[in-house]
Design a protein around this motif. Structure first.
Motif, short mmCIF file in Angstrom:
data_model
loop_
_atom_site.label_atom_id
_atom_site.label_comp_id
_atom_site.label_asym_id
_atom_site.label_seq_id
_atom_site.Cartn_x
_atom_site.Cartn_y
_atom_site.Cartn_z
N ARG A 61 2.94 -68.27 47.14
CA ARG A 61 1.84 -68.79 46.34
C ARG A 61 0.56 -68.11 46.80
NH1 ARG A 61 1.15 -73.62 48.18
NH2 ARG A 61 2.98 -73.58 49.52
N PRO A 62 -0.42 -67.97 45.91
CA PRO A 62 -1.68 -67.35 46.36
C PRO A 62 -2.28 -68.15 47.51
CG PRO A 62 -1.70 -67.69 43.97
CD PRO A 62 -0.48 -68.37 44.49
N GLY A 63 -2.71 -67.46 48.53
CA GLY A 63 -3.37 -68.13 49.65
C GLY A 63 -2.41 -68.72 50.65
N GLN A 64 -1.12 -68.66 50.38
CA GLN A 64 -0.18 -69.24 51.33
C GLN A 64 -0.23 -68.46 52.64
OE1 GLN A 64 3.78 -69.69 49.82
NE2 GLN A 64 4.61 -70.26 51.81
N LEU A 65 -0.37 -69.21 53.71
CA LEU A 65 -0.50 -68.57 55.02
C LEU A 65 0.87 -68.54 55.67
CD1 LEU A 65 -2.84 -67.55 56.87
CD2 LEU A 65 -2.85 -69.82 57.86
N LYS A 67 2.69 -67.71 58.92
CA LYS A 67 2.38 -67.38 60.31
C LYS A 67 3.31 -68.13 61.23
CE LYS A 67 -0.98 -70.98 61.40
NZ LYS A 67 -0.29 -71.44 62.62
N PHE A 71 0.31 -67.54 66.10
CA PHE A 71 -0.76 -66.88 65.38
C PHE A 71 -2.06 -67.64 65.63
CE2 PHE A 71 -3.42 -66.11 61.67
CZ PHE A 71 -3.32 -64.74 61.53
N THR A 72 -3.03 -66.94 66.19
CA THR A 72 -4.24 -67.64 66.58
C THR A 72 -5.41 -67.30 65.67
OG1 THR A 72 -4.97 -65.84 67.98
CG2 THR A 72 -3.59 -67.51 69.02
N LEU A 73 -6.45 -68.02 65.89
CA LEU A 73 -7.68 -67.77 65.15
C LEU A 73 -8.16 -66.34 65.38
CD1 LEU A 73 -10.09 -68.61 63.50
CD2 LEU A 73 -11.08 -69.66 65.50
N ALA A 76 -6.65 -64.14 63.06
CA ALA A 76 -7.22 -64.35 61.73
C ALA A 76 -8.56 -63.64 61.62
CB ALA A 76 -7.37 -65.83 61.45
N VAL A 77 -9.34 -63.76 62.68
CA VAL A 77 -10.66 -63.14 62.68
C VAL A 77 -10.54 -61.62 62.65
CG1 VAL A 77 -12.73 -62.78 64.07
CG2 VAL A 77 -11.79 -65.06 63.83
N GLY A 78 -9.49 -61.13 63.29
CA GLY A 78 -9.32 -59.68 63.38
C GLY A 78 -8.89 -59.03 62.09
N ALA A 79 -8.45 -59.83 61.14
CA ALA A 79 -7.97 -59.25 59.89
C ALA A 79 -9.12 -58.63 59.10
CB ALA A 79 -7.29 -60.33 59.06
N LEU A 80 -8.80 -57.53 58.45
CA LEU A 80 -9.81 -56.86 57.63
C LEU A 80 -9.35 -56.91 56.19
CD1 LEU A 80 -10.29 -53.46 59.47
CD2 LEU A 80 -11.80 -55.43 59.53
N GLU A 81 -10.29 -56.86 55.31
CA GLU A 81 -9.91 -56.61 53.94
C GLU A 81 -10.16 -55.14 53.67
OE1 GLU A 81 -11.22 -59.71 51.13
OE2 GLU A 81 -11.40 -60.93 52.94
N GLU B 33 -4.89 -73.30 48.21
CA GLU B 33 -5.80 -72.30 47.66
C GLU B 33 -6.58 -72.99 46.54
OE1 GLU B 33 -5.77 -69.58 49.32
OE2 GLU B 33 -6.72 -68.02 48.14
N ARG B 58 -8.67 -69.15 55.27
CA ARG B 58 -7.32 -69.72 55.10
C ARG B 58 -6.82 -70.33 56.39
NH1 ARG B 58 -5.10 -64.81 51.46
NH2 ARG B 58 -5.92 -65.55 49.47
N TYR B 59 -7.17 -69.67 57.49
CA TYR B 59 -6.73 -70.19 58.80
C TYR B 59 -7.18 -71.63 58.97
CZ TYR B 59 -6.06 -70.57 63.81
OH TYR B 59 -5.65 -70.99 65.04
N TYR B 197 -7.93 -56.16 68.18
CA TYR B 197 -7.21 -56.09 66.91
C TYR B 197 -6.43 -54.82 66.76
CZ TYR B 197 -10.59 -59.61 66.76
OH TYR B 197 -11.33 -60.68 67.11
#
Lengths: 761, 244
Positions: A61-65, A67, A71-73, A76-81, B33, B58-59, B197
């Motif tokens: 589903r869209p937005g489904q996480l 992990k 998996f830590t914050l 999550a913070v390290g992810a890039l778009e 979402e 999302r986290y 990262y």
């Protein structure tokens, strides 16, 4: 070839595993197989997985996480778009080129070289000031070329190829002069970085050590760099340049050469460096800008997930000031750790504080440099080991003129000699105290916010050290009966030297942690009363402890005079002076703290200072939160909130309270006057005379200000017939108060409320 | 303990600021979402120099959607939002953490942020939080006032906490007695690459100093969303290596 080697290696592992453990062997076999598959990827060619990927993604589903539990914050913070220009540092906007369009090999005018060098100096100091290399030095395309992974020794702009001999002057300036300068600069990044990173404590928030995947020419020796700089100097003389331009470049090369020398420890002449830099400064106006030689596009190739950031703009004037400050800090760090200061632990402690309180505060590199000088080896000075320093500390404070802790007693080897036995116990205590003792110096080499926080963490450690000290004192008494004197309640008491020593340092740290709380502005106005009250309480503990030591010292003196042991007598006299100065200073602290607790408490009673609504808070839990650093102490349990309230009850009406403040301050001023008369040797402020005088002056001014404020309060209350106002009588309508922020105080640690009459609107 | 929470809740009800009749407050809830996510993201990133990726939102929202509250106007436009989490802090107390709080600038000064914080705090109390922490810039007086009026205390000043160089205060609110006596354990971050990262490049500086943990903390701090600012006395990470 590593590609072939790996499966073989794992195969070997599997064979070995077979003998020992079947499951290990299976794992190893699987690993080998997977490695083989992974490595044969190239051979199988490329296949397009877009469709499979899209199909798989549709299962979610869209937005489904998705992990796992690890998996830590942070992740999550390290992810890039990817392709988001604000996040993806590799993003190239349409119409832009990937690489900067500048040929680093092309010859440049001498005045352009000057500009590049000066720009680099600006960026280098910005790095020292806390900006990452990616935004500073690494944006230089010349530096970038030298650091390129494709480049190799001897690191030239031509990727390791040595340029031919037939070079124009302009080419020589680039390939010989600028190259040498850049090599020098890179080493001048590497060496401070090493000093900073080899300390036990430093702050990532003040200094970015990240290299973004680059190596700082690890294979190039500093000797080669020095030689390159010498060649560059020769080159400047050989090419045809106007005298002032040649001189300007030489001054810059000399600066780099000299800086490298002090970093390498070949010279310690930081002040000479200032002179060199002044020369560079005086010729800065010759520089001809060449902004194209720098580009933030280099960030696209740096290993990082930090978003792209613009290259930093630093003005030459600003950078020049910063450089001068850095050198001046280094000169001072050298001076404050000179041999004659290092002889005395307490002079040295004052020296570290003096350094921390230079304005503006020295940067990370300077503080690391000081830390390195203090703790870089196991010797603090040529003939003083850290162990000696600790022993002297104990001796100066609690055991002057006593064979216990006399270095000579540590030399006795007769196993039955009580001095030998005692030294062994003291030695064992010192081993346990050692790290924490050195931390007393180390912690002060942090930024001041961090000093407070590390202090709060060290308090429980010192409290448990006190337990060890108590046990050791008992042992010492068992081995050789220690003298006792009638105590305050008539019962005999012993000195318990190690307990007294530990406690002195512990209470000092506790008191300073509170004082740094004032400095860092963490207490709200309605908390000032309680915090000054607590500071007063700890100061009383401290001065009582010191007076306890003093009594034994006087007693020891009597014995020593009879025995005519002149060395011990001299030691004891010196210790007496010093303890006297400490008592005076701690009593001053106590009196000031009590006076401020009184004044702030009174202002609260009269509703002039009032707490915020705090709809979710409970008084006891607020106390818990505030007292957290002291909450777990065994030996000096934190006073309860009820105790605090009890002491606040008997304070009487407004005029009584103001009277008490004035009285206390009067005594404090007498103490200050007395301590002012003491020499640097007596009060152990050798080497920090200036800071000592300034500190005393600030304390005096604080005293004066406090008296002025109470008289102001009395005047207003008289005018309104409220002299006898007490708790519950609100004076909110007539009095208002402002609490000066740290920068506006006479002393960072003392918040004197500014009282004025409320003007009716 | 439960009486604490009851007290706090009733106080909240009494103190609730009326006069925002055109606003209603709703939890983000269990919807993973929600259609509000883009608006939340937009509202929060307005104050940021460097945006969070969608994964950060999302986290929080996926795991603690019930601790996120939104202030909506009559037309269900997002006016304010608070994003939180709640989990044991270093193996010790159950710590609520207020990660993000934002209101639309044209609606500020009406107590909307206070209402959002109160709702989040009430929910954390209901979920048995021991304490609640957050950071805010030292010169963000409106924010400090909101939290301090609710009972938060400044416990630490964090020098250059944010990557923009700003210094922060750590604020804390205890909800139960005995928190300082509860043991916590240093986080178990292994010696890490400076840039956390990236896959290991092998060339980690032979290091000491505040390596991995603090860097992570700083990265997180830049995002203003984590309370992991390194407090380790032992910054070499020896503590993590010893058996605590």
């Amino acid at each position: 070839m590593p590609q072939d080697g790996l499966p073989e290696a794992t195969h070997e592992l599997a064979v070995k595993g077979d003998e020992a453990d079947g499951s290990l062997a299976t794992a190893a076999r699987r690993l080998a197989q997977e490695a083989k598959q992974a490595l044969s990827f190239g051979a199988r060619g490329v296949s397009d997985v877009t469709e499979e990927f899209a199909a798989a993604a549709k299962q979610l589903r869209p937005g489904q996480l998705v992990k796992d539990e690890y998996f830590t914050l942070f992740e999550a913070v390290g992810a890039l778009e990817i392709m988001d220009p604000k996040m993806d540092s590799g993003y190239v906007p349409p119409g832009d080129t990937f690489d900067a369009d500048f040929d680093v090999c092309r010859g440049l005018e001498a005045i352009e070289i000057i500009w590049i060098i000066d720009e680099l100096l600006c960026l280098e100091i910005a790095w020292h000031d806390g900006y990452p290399l990616s935004q500073t030095v690494f944006t230089s395309l010349h530096i970038d070329r030298l650091l390129s992974p494709d480049n190799r020794k001897p690191y030239t702009f031509l990727y390791g190829e040595v340029p031919g001999v037939e070079l124009s002057d302009e080419q020589q300036l680039v390939h010989t002069v600028l190259r040498a300068y850049c090599l020098g600069l890179i080493k001048c990044i590497q060496l401070p970085l090493h000093i900073v990173q080899s300390q036990n404590f430093y702050e990532e928030e003040d200094f970015v050590t990240h290299l973004f995947g680059q190596e700082l020419l690890e294979k190039l020796k500093t000797d080669d760099v020095a030689k390159a700089l010498d060649d560059a100097l020769r080159c400047v003389r050989n090419v045809h340049l106007p005298a002032d331009v040649a001189e300007a470049i030489e001054a810059r090369l000399w600066f780099r050469r000299q800086y490298l020398a002090v970093l390498l420890g070949e010279s310690s002449d930081w002040s000479n460096l200032i002179t060199r830099h002044e020369k560079a400064n005086s010729s800065h106006e010759l520089a001809k800008p060449l902004p194209a030689a720098f580009s933030d596009k280099v960030q696209r190739q740096l290993a990082t997930s930090t978003p792209p950031r613009p290259m930093l703009e630093v003005s030459w004037t600003h950078a020049y000031k910063k450089w001068t400050k850095l050198c001046a800090d280094m000169v001072e760090a050298d001076r404050l750790t000179s041999v004659w200061i290092c002889q005395s632990p307490h002079c040295l402690q004052r020296a570290t504080w003096a350094f921390a309180y230079r304005e503006p505060q020295p940067g990370t590199f300077a503080r690391a440099y000081l830390q390195d000088r203090l703790l870089g080896s196991d010797m603090i000075a040529e003939d003083v080991s850290h162990f000696d320093l600790l022993l002297t500390d104990i001796r100066d404070l609690v055991l002057a003129g006593d064979p216990l802790a006399d270095p000579a007693s540590f030399q006795i080897e007769v196993p039955t000699d009580p001095r030998h036995l005692c030294s062994r116990h003291i030695g064992s205590f010192m081993d346990k105290a050692f790290e924490e003792y050195l931390n007393l110096y180390r912690m002060v080499c942090q930024n001041r916010c961090r000093i407070r926080r590390t202090f709060t963490q060290t308090i429980p450690i010192l409290d448990s050290l006190e337990t060890v000290a108590k046990e050791t004192d008992e042992e010492l008494h068992r081995i050789s009966s220690q003298r006792s004197l009638p105590g305050p309640e008539g019962t005999p008491v012993r000195l318990n030297p190690l307990t007294s020593w530990t406690r002195y340092h512990k209470i000092s740290i506790m008191a300073k942690s509170i004082q740094l709380g004032f400095e860092t502005d963490i207490y709200l106005p309605d908390e000032l009363c309680a915090m000054y009250w607590l500071l007063g309480t700890y100061s009383l503990t401290q001065s009582s402890g010191l007076k306890h030591i003093e009594r034994f010292l006087l007693d020891r003196m009597k014995t020593l005079t009879k025995a005519r042991n002149s060395r011990y007598v001299a030691e004891t006299l010196a210790s007496q002076d010093w303890i006297r100065s400490l008592v005076l200073l701690w009593e001053t602290t106590r009196l000031l703290a009590v006076a401020l607790a009184n004044l702030c408490g009174t202002l609260m009673d009269l509703d002039v200072i009032s707490p915020p609504a705090r709809s979710y808070a409970q008084e006891r839990l607020l106390w818990d939160a505030r007292m957290k650093p002291y909450m777990t102490l065994v030996h000096d349990p934190v006073p309860s909130i009820d105790e605090f309230h009890r002491t606040r009850q008997g304070t009487g009406d407004l005029s009584t309270a103001c009277e008490a403040v004035d009285q206390g301050i009067k005594t404090a001023k007498q103490h200050l006057a007395e301590v002012k008369k003491m020499s640097p040797q007596q009060a152990k402020y050798l080497g920090t005379e200036e800071q000592w005088a300034r500190e005393l002056k600030q304390l005096e001014t604080t005293c004066v200000a406090l008296v002025v404020q109470t008289s102001q309060l009395m005047k207003i209350s008289e005018k309104h017939g409220k002299k006898e106002a007490r708790k519950g009588d609100s004076m909110r309508e007539v009095v208002e108060v402002s609490l000066p922020e740290p920068a506006k105080r006479y002393h960072l640690w003392w918040v004197v409320p500014q009282i004025s009459e409320r003007k009716r609107s | 303990m439960s009486s604490n929470s009851k007290n706090a809740v009733s106080t909240t009800d009494k103190d609730a600021v009326e006069g925002d009749g055109d606003l209603h407050y709703v939890p983000y809830g269990a919807e993973k979402e929600s259609p509000y996510l883009p608006a939340i993201r937009q509202l929060i990133s307005r104050d940021l120099s460097e945006p969070y990726s969608i994964y950060v939102y999302r986290y929080f929202l996926y795991q603690w959607g019930d601790l996120c509250f939104m202030a909506l106007d009559d037309h269900n436009n997002l006016i304010g939002v608070i994003v939180c989490k709640l989990e044991p802090h270093r193996g010790g107390p159950m710590r609520g953490y207020i990660a993000m709080l934002a209101t639309r600038s044209e609606h500020r000064g009406r107590g909307i942020a206070t209402q959002l914080v109160k709702r989040a705090v009430d929910k954390m109390i209901e979920k048995d939080a021991d304490e609640i922490a957050l950071e805010t810039e030292v010169d963000n007086y409106p924010s400090l006032r909101i939290y301090e009026n609710l009972g938060f205390l400044r416990t630490k000043r964090l020098h250059r906490y944010y990557l923009n160089g700003n210094t922060a205060f750590r604020l804390i609110l205890y909800l139960k007695p005995g928190i300082p006596q509860r043991p916590t354990y240093p986080p178990e971050y292994p010696a890490m690459q400076q840039d956390p990262y990236l896959p290991s490049q092998g060339a980690a500086v032979p290091g000491q100093g505040l390596m991995g943990e603090d860097l992570v903390a700083r990265q997180a701090a830049q995002m203003k969303i984590e309370d992991v600012y390194a407090e380790t006395f032992d910054v070499k990470g020896e503590a993590a290596r010893q058996d605590w």
